[in-house]
Design an enzyme around this catalytic site. Structure first.
Site, PDB file in Angstrom:
ATOM      1  CE  LYS A  40      12.221  12.173 -58.429  1.00 34.68           C
ATOM      2  NZ  LYS A  40      12.641  10.118 -58.577  1.00 34.68           N
ATOM      3  CE  LYS A 108      14.014  14.361 -65.197  1.00 40.05           C
ATOM      4  NZ  LYS A 108      13.308  14.418 -64.174  1.00 40.05           N
TER       5      LYS A 108
END
Length: 170
Positions: A40, A108
């Site tokens: 990810k 983030k």
């Protein structure tokens, strides 16, 4: 389009696939526990750097007097083409920054990239500037908009607007 990247024991992954199927057609076991998270992070670098590249290229085209929509059509099927370009360039050209993937969420994720890279002592010389370029939309109240609004950073730098039919500097 959601891509599921999961790490864990093979048998656990296989048990989870029926749960994943309604959410995504792209489901990949990336290795052992934790490997999905690393995948990810790699994904977020590629998306962030790609969006920055698309925005920068379209702003250059507009500043140079070429319709950025024509540039997009000309290069999308070639070596520079990508899923990111196909998804985000039309949003930039149409000035549509309705949230799909929000700036704040991508920031983030990029903060996690930078923190992990620091801990691993892994160089990420393209991720850091991509993250820095996201600061401008955030600072200008666009944290909840789609991350394609990053084009506004390049527009500000070049005193130009990226839009269909637009090929004049401001």
């Amino acid at each position: 389009t959601l891509a599921i990247m999961a790490g864990g024991a093979k048998e656990d992954f296989e048990r989870a696939v029926p749960v994943f199927k309604p959410m995504s057609e792209t489901i990949t076991r990336t290795g052992e526990l934790g490997s999905g998270c690393m995948t990810k992070l790699a994904h977020q670098i590629i998306v962030g750097v790609n969006i920055a590249g698309v925005a920068e290229a379209l702003a250059l085209a507009a500043k140079g007097g070429v319709d950025p929509a024509v540039v997009f059509e000309a290069i999308r099927g070639g070596f520079a083409g990508s899923v990111v370009m196909d998804a985000k360039a039309p949003l930039m050209l149409d000035r549509n920054f309705e949230p799909g993937a929000r700036v704040a969420i991508h920031m983030k994720d990029m903060a996690n990239v930078l923190e992990t890279a620091h801990a691993l002592r892994a160089p990420v010389p393209m991720a850091a500037p991509a993250m820095a370029n996201m600061q401008s939309p955030k600072a200008n109240g666009m944290a909840k908009e789609d991350h394609s609004c990053m084009v506004r950073f390049y527009e500000m730098l070049g005193n130009v607007e990226v839009k269909r039919g637009g090929c004049q500097g401001r």
